[in-house]
Write a protein that holds these residues in place. Sequence first.
Motif, PDB file in Angstrom:
ATOM      1  N   LEU A 115     -15.536  15.629 -17.895  1.00  8.63           N
ATOM      2  CA  LEU A 115     -14.157  15.423 -17.461  1.00  8.63           C
ATOM      3  C   LEU A 115     -13.618  16.771 -17.008  1.00  8.63           C
ATOM      4  N   ILE A 116     -13.156  16.848 -15.776  1.00  7.71           N
ATOM      5  CA  ILE A 116     -12.657  18.093 -15.193  1.00  7.71           C
ATOM      6  C   ILE A 116     -11.171  17.927 -14.895  1.00  7.71           C
ATOM      7  N   ILE A 117     -10.357  18.748 -15.525  1.00  6.38           N
ATOM      8  CA  ILE A 117      -8.908  18.692 -15.335  1.00  6.38           C
ATOM      9  C   ILE A 117      -8.426  20.040 -14.810  1.00  6.38           C
ATOM     10  N   GLN A 118      -7.618  19.994 -13.769  1.00  8.19           N
ATOM     11  CA  GLN A 118      -7.031  21.212 -13.204  1.00  8.19           C
ATOM     12  C   GLN A 118      -5.520  21.093 -13.298  1.00  8.19           C
ATOM     13  N   THR A 119      -4.873  22.133 -13.839  1.00 10.45           N
ATOM     14  CA  THR A 119      -3.420  22.106 -13.976  1.00 10.45           C
ATOM     15  C   THR A 119      -2.877  23.533 -13.973  1.00 10.45           C
ATOM     16  N   CYS A 120      -1.582  23.673 -14.172  1.00 10.36           N
ATOM     17  CA  CYS A 120      -0.935  24.978 -14.242  1.00 10.36           C
ATOM     18  C   CYS A 120      -0.654  25.334 -15.696  1.00 10.36           C
ATOM     19  N   PHE A 121      -0.743  26.634 -16.017  1.00  9.92           N
ATOM     20  CA  PHE A 121      -0.514  27.103 -17.377  1.00  9.92           C
ATOM     21  C   PHE A 121       0.678  28.057 -17.419  1.00  9.92           C
ATOM     22  N   LYS A 122       1.547  27.830 -18.387  1.00 12.01           N
ATOM     23  CA  LYS A 122       2.760  28.628 -18.525  1.00 12.01           C
ATOM     24  C   LYS A 122       2.466  30.101 -18.790  1.00 12.01           C
ATOM     25  N   ASP A 123       1.353  30.383 -19.482  1.00 13.22           N
ATOM     26  CA  ASP A 123       1.057  31.762 -19.842  1.00 13.22           C
ATOM     27  C   ASP A 123       0.247  32.511 -18.797  1.00 13.22           C
ATOM     28  N   GLU A 124       0.077  31.927 -17.620  1.00 18.32           N
ATOM     29  CA  GLU A 124      -0.540  32.629 -16.495  1.00 18.32           C
ATOM     30  C   GLU A 124       0.549  32.904 -15.456  1.00 18.32           C
ATOM     31  N   GLU A 125       0.831  34.182 -15.241  1.00 18.58           N
ATOM     32  CA  GLU A 125       1.987  34.551 -14.418  1.00 18.58           C
ATOM     33  C   GLU A 125       1.932  33.947 -13.019  1.00 18.58           C
ATOM     34  N   HIS A 126       0.750  33.996 -12.378  1.00 13.26           N
ATOM     35  CA  HIS A 126       0.684  33.501 -11.002  1.00 13.26           C
ATOM     36  C   HIS A 126       0.769  31.976 -10.932  1.00 13.26           C
ATOM     37  N   HIS A 127       0.628  31.279 -12.076  1.00  7.29           N
ATOM     38  CA  HIS A 127       0.747  29.823 -12.061  1.00  7.29           C
ATOM     39  C   HIS A 127       2.200  29.379 -11.890  1.00  7.29           C
ATOM     40  N   LYS A 128       3.141  30.217 -12.289  1.00  6.20           N
ATOM     41  CA  LYS A 128       4.552  29.828 -12.179  1.00  6.20           C
ATOM     42  C   LYS A 128       4.928  29.580 -10.729  1.00  6.20           C
ATOM     43  N   GLU A 129       4.407  30.414  -9.848  1.00 10.34           N
ATOM     44  CA  GLU A 129       4.677  30.219  -8.430  1.00 10.34           C
ATOM     45  C   GLU A 129       4.108  28.881  -7.960  1.00 10.34           C
ATOM     46  N   LYS A 143      -2.071  27.354 -21.890  1.00  7.91           N
ATOM     47  CA  LYS A 143      -3.485  26.965 -21.916  1.00  7.91           C
ATOM     48  C   LYS A 143      -3.862  26.378 -23.271  1.00  7.91           C
ATOM     49  N   GLN A 144      -3.436  27.038 -24.345  1.00  8.15           N
ATOM     50  CA  GLN A 144      -3.796  26.549 -25.681  1.00  8.15           C
ATOM     51  C   GLN A 144      -3.179  25.192 -25.956  1.00  8.15           C
ATOM     52  N   TRP A 145      -1.977  24.977 -25.473  1.00  3.78           N
ATOM     53  CA  TRP A 145      -1.330  23.666 -25.640  1.00  3.78           C
ATOM     54  C   TRP A 145      -2.182  22.580 -25.005  1.00  3.78           C
ATOM     55  N   TRP A 146      -2.690  22.860 -23.810  1.00  7.02           N
ATOM     56  CA  TRP A 146      -3.518  21.869 -23.127  1.00  7.02           C
ATOM     57  C   TRP A 146      -4.832  21.637 -23.860  1.00  7.02           C
ATOM     58  N   LEU A 147      -5.461  22.694 -24.345  1.00  7.35           N
ATOM     59  CA  LEU A 147      -6.705  22.529 -25.095  1.00  7.35           C
ATOM     60  C   LEU A 147      -6.470  21.704 -26.356  1.00  7.35           C
ATOM     61  N   ASP A 148      -5.360  21.966 -27.039  1.00  4.26           N
ATOM     62  CA  ASP A 148      -5.040  21.188 -28.238  1.00  4.26           C
ATOM     63  C   ASP A 148      -4.762  19.729 -27.878  1.00  4.26           C
ATOM     64  N   LYS A 149      -4.036  19.526 -26.805  1.00  7.19           N
ATOM     65  CA  LYS A 149      -3.708  18.158 -26.382  1.00  7.19           C
ATOM     66  C   LYS A 149      -4.963  17.387 -25.998  1.00  7.19           C
ATOM     67  N   LEU A 150      -5.896  18.080 -25.349  1.00  7.97           N
ATOM     68  CA  LEU A 150      -7.145  17.428 -24.950  1.00  7.97           C
ATOM     69  C   LEU A 150      -8.131  17.322 -26.106  1.00  7.97           C
ATOM     70  N   ASN A 151      -7.778  17.949 -27.239  1.00 11.47           N
ATOM     71  CA  ASN A 151      -8.642  17.930 -28.418  1.00 11.47           C
ATOM     72  C   ASN A 151     -10.031  18.449 -28.072  1.00 11.47           C
ATOM     73  N   PHE A 173     -13.173  33.198  -5.923  1.00 10.62           N
ATOM     74  CA  PHE A 173     -12.482  31.975  -6.331  1.00 10.62           C
ATOM     75  C   PHE A 173     -11.440  32.343  -7.384  1.00 10.62           C
ATOM     76  N   PRO A 174     -10.268  32.802  -6.959  1.00 15.04           N
ATOM     77  CA  PRO A 174      -9.312  33.390  -7.896  1.00 15.04           C
ATOM     78  C   PRO A 174      -8.576  32.411  -8.788  1.00 15.04           C
ATOM     79  N   HIS A 175      -8.439  31.135  -8.386  1.00 17.70           N
ATOM     80  CA  HIS A 175      -7.596  30.225  -9.147  1.00 17.70           C
ATOM     81  C   HIS A 175      -8.383  29.214  -9.959  1.00 17.70           C
ATOM     82  N   VAL A 176      -9.669  29.485 -10.188  1.00 15.86           N
ATOM     83  CA  VAL A 176     -10.478  28.567 -10.979  1.00 15.86           C
ATOM     84  C   VAL A 176     -10.049  28.582 -12.449  1.00 15.86           C
ATOM     85  N   ASP A 177      -9.181  29.535 -12.820  1.00 17.59           N
ATOM     86  CA  ASP A 177      -8.682  29.572 -14.197  1.00 17.59           C
ATOM     87  C   ASP A 177      -7.714  28.436 -14.480  1.00 17.59           C
ATOM     88  N   GLN A 178      -7.464  27.575 -13.511  1.00 15.38           N
ATOM     89  CA  GLN A 178      -6.658  26.382 -13.746  1.00 15.38           C
ATOM     90  C   GLN A 178      -7.517  25.218 -14.243  1.00 15.38           C
TER      91      GLN A 178
END
Length: 202
Positions: A115-129, A143-151, A173-178
């Motif tokens: 399962l591959i999920i891509q989203t924005c993370f509050k603790d990544e500065e460039h994601h806010k844009e 990021k941690q919130w999402w990991l916890d939510k996905l268990n 590939f700079p935005h693969v951290d999403q």
Amino acid sequence: MYESEYFDKFQWNDYYFLNTAILKNFLKLPYGTHLLDVGCGKGLHVKGWKMNDISAIGIDLYYKGEGVKEGTVLNIPFPDKCFDVVTCMDVVEHINYADLDKAISELRRVCKKFLIIQTCFKDEEHHKELFDKDNTHIIWETKQWWLDKLNTVEYGYLMKPFEYRLGGVIFKFPHVDQVIITTAIKQKEGGQDVKQNIREVL
């Protein structure tokens, strides 16, 4: 909720081919892997997967077209464990908080392996844009919130920006951290496969 003009801003470009090519090679997906892209919009990633020899189909609630069927992440119109890989790219942040658990349950239900999920993370500065560019975004968490939510604390892994060599060419590939990659079922073998692959590129 989404008028046709919303989808008009998304047009085919090399990003969709490269994004799918990198993920295919990263996860070592074999020819003909069955893949579902949930919330695929115009099906641009679906086209990219097909160009990379993956048997892909997409569903979207607001768009129907070639390779794209009507469907929603809250009620995916396929049987259990129907796809080797399920992707959900830049979708979950559009879901109401109250519906998120149901959405994750549906994604896992139809997925056999990855399962591959891509989203924005509050603790990544460039994601806010990225988040602020679209007023249809709702969920804004770390990021941690999402990991916890996905268990997926043990079997979920965050990819980080890296350079990838594909066919002798190096792609940045700079935005693969999403991207969060997890196994559909918490099986040690599957989780270790993903972990080893990620170590190869970090």
